[in-house]
Write a protein that holds these residues in place. Structure first.
Motif, short mmCIF file in Angstrom:
data_model
loop_
_atom_site.label_atom_id
_atom_site.label_comp_id
_atom_site.label_asym_id
_atom_site.label_seq_id
_atom_site.Cartn_x
_atom_site.Cartn_y
_atom_site.Cartn_z
N ALA A 94 13.75 -60.46 -23.96
CA ALA A 94 12.31 -60.68 -24.08
C ALA A 94 11.68 -60.85 -22.70
O ALA A 94 10.55 -60.42 -22.46
N TYR A 138 7.46 -48.92 -29.18
CA TYR A 138 7.48 -50.02 -28.22
C TYR A 138 8.69 -50.88 -28.53
O TYR A 138 8.91 -51.27 -29.68
N ASP A 140 10.98 -54.13 -28.77
CA ASP A 140 10.87 -55.58 -28.89
C ASP A 140 12.28 -56.14 -28.88
O ASP A 140 13.25 -55.39 -28.77
N GLY A 146 10.70 -52.19 -33.22
CA GLY A 146 9.40 -52.21 -32.55
C GLY A 146 8.35 -51.34 -33.21
O GLY A 146 8.65 -50.49 -34.06
#
Length: 339
Positions: A94, A138, A140, A146
């Motif tokens: 993250a 995207y 994550d 994502g």
């Protein structure tokens, strides 16, 4: 095209067309991150991106732990607008995902949320599917969860192998990246949440899972071989205790078959073997070398002649438990751990 600073992360064949799109764009590729040499040999489909990057004056960083404090700090110092990840087997933290101004974009070789997990193309072929795909999303902290930017279906023809399908997947990814790059760099690319998964994540495949169950239909055995061939470790079987690699095949015309795994004969076209419902023609085989590599593969007829294979010999059967494990449907049986 809108400019911006991009860090590219990749290690396998699908990374080449994606990196090419970035190189040919108005974006500045600040760095290419790839695997250290010592991990390359154990990564199926690895491609060395360094010559392409160096030829364009792009810095290359070989990184064993992309989430380390040093690596994250390096990314911060480069101040990227975007990070593009293709063919990287480790999840990004993250902390790292939060560094690029407009996020981190990645790809998955399926039409998500279908086939989340490992080796989606290989699983799709060996399960007899006619369509794979590529999803641009995207990233994550989750596994293939994502927000979706775009998707393209990829057909799987009867003659495709894992290599040819992954090549089509790579081209689909490059096409989507080129189309959306201006919006990605501006922070305005489309995104939509994924729906719930339609099954558990695909399990990781290991070389031992290439064991061939001859007591399946001929088409299923053919799908098995083409799903696992080069650049992956390959399908295999045993003959009189010796490991034999299976690299290519076709489903033979209907004719009287024999027992599952029985060698029915061979000629210049290949080695005919009985299956549960017919005959498969093995066209490329090899003895397993120390690395089980495809580099020693050759015509099946040459293998049969070299090993004095005779009709009536039989490739070894596998237990139901082993067959289920190889299909991702159960644990590996203790009896097969020695193999």
């Amino acid at each position: 095209m809108t400019g911006g600073r991009v860090i590219f992360v990749g290690a396998v064949h699908e990374a080449v067309p994606a990196l090419g799109v970035l190189i040919d764009s108005e974006a500045e590729v600040a760095e290419v991150v790839t695997m250290p040499a010592e991990r390359a040999g154990s990564t199926s489909g690895f491609v060395n991106l360094e010559p392409l990057a160096r030829a364009r004056g792009i810095a290359v960083r070989r990184c064993a732990d992309i989430n380390s404090a040093e690596s994250v700090q390096r990314v911060r110092e480069l101040r990227p607008d975007l990070m593009v990840v293709t063919g990287w087997t480790r999840l990004l933290s993250a902390e790292l995902l939060g560094v690029p101004a407009h996020g981190v974009v990645g790809f998955h070789a399926s039409l998500l949320p279908h086939y989340r997990g490992r080796a989606p193309v290989n699983w799709a072929i060996l399960r007899g599917e006619a369509v794979a795909g590529n999803t641009m999303m995207y990233l994550d902290p989750g596994t293939d969860t994502g927000d979706i930017i775009d998707q393209q279906p990829v057909p799987i023809t009867a003659d495709d192998t894992c290599a040819t399908v992954y090549a089509k997947v790579g081209e689909a990814g490059a096409s989507m990246l080129g189309h959306h790059l201006p919006a990605l760099l501006a922070g305005t690319a489309p995104r939509r949440p994924q729906g719930p998964a339609d099954g558990p994540p695909l399990p990781k495949r290991t070389p031992g899972m290439g064991i061939t169950d001859w007591n399946r239909p001929a088409r299923a055995v053919h799908d098995w071989i083409r799903a696992l061939t080069w650049p992956y470790p390959g399908a295999f079987t045993f003959l009189a205790g010796r490991k034999v690699m299976l690299w290519a095949s076709t489903v033979a015309p209907a004719d009287p078959g024999g027992a599952a795994g029985e060698v029915l004969g061979w000629d210049a076209d290949g080695v005919r073997v009985g299956t549960a419902d017919g005959v498969i023609l093995l066209t490329s085989m090899s003895d397993a070398d120390a690395d089980g590599a495809a580099g020693s593969s050759g015509p099946a007829a040459a293998w049969a002649e070299r090993n004095a294979v005779r009709p009536g010999e039989r490739f070894e059967p596998v237990s139901r438990e082993t067959a289920a494990w190889a299909l991702g449907l159960g644990p590996r049986p203790a009896e097969d751990l020695a193999r």
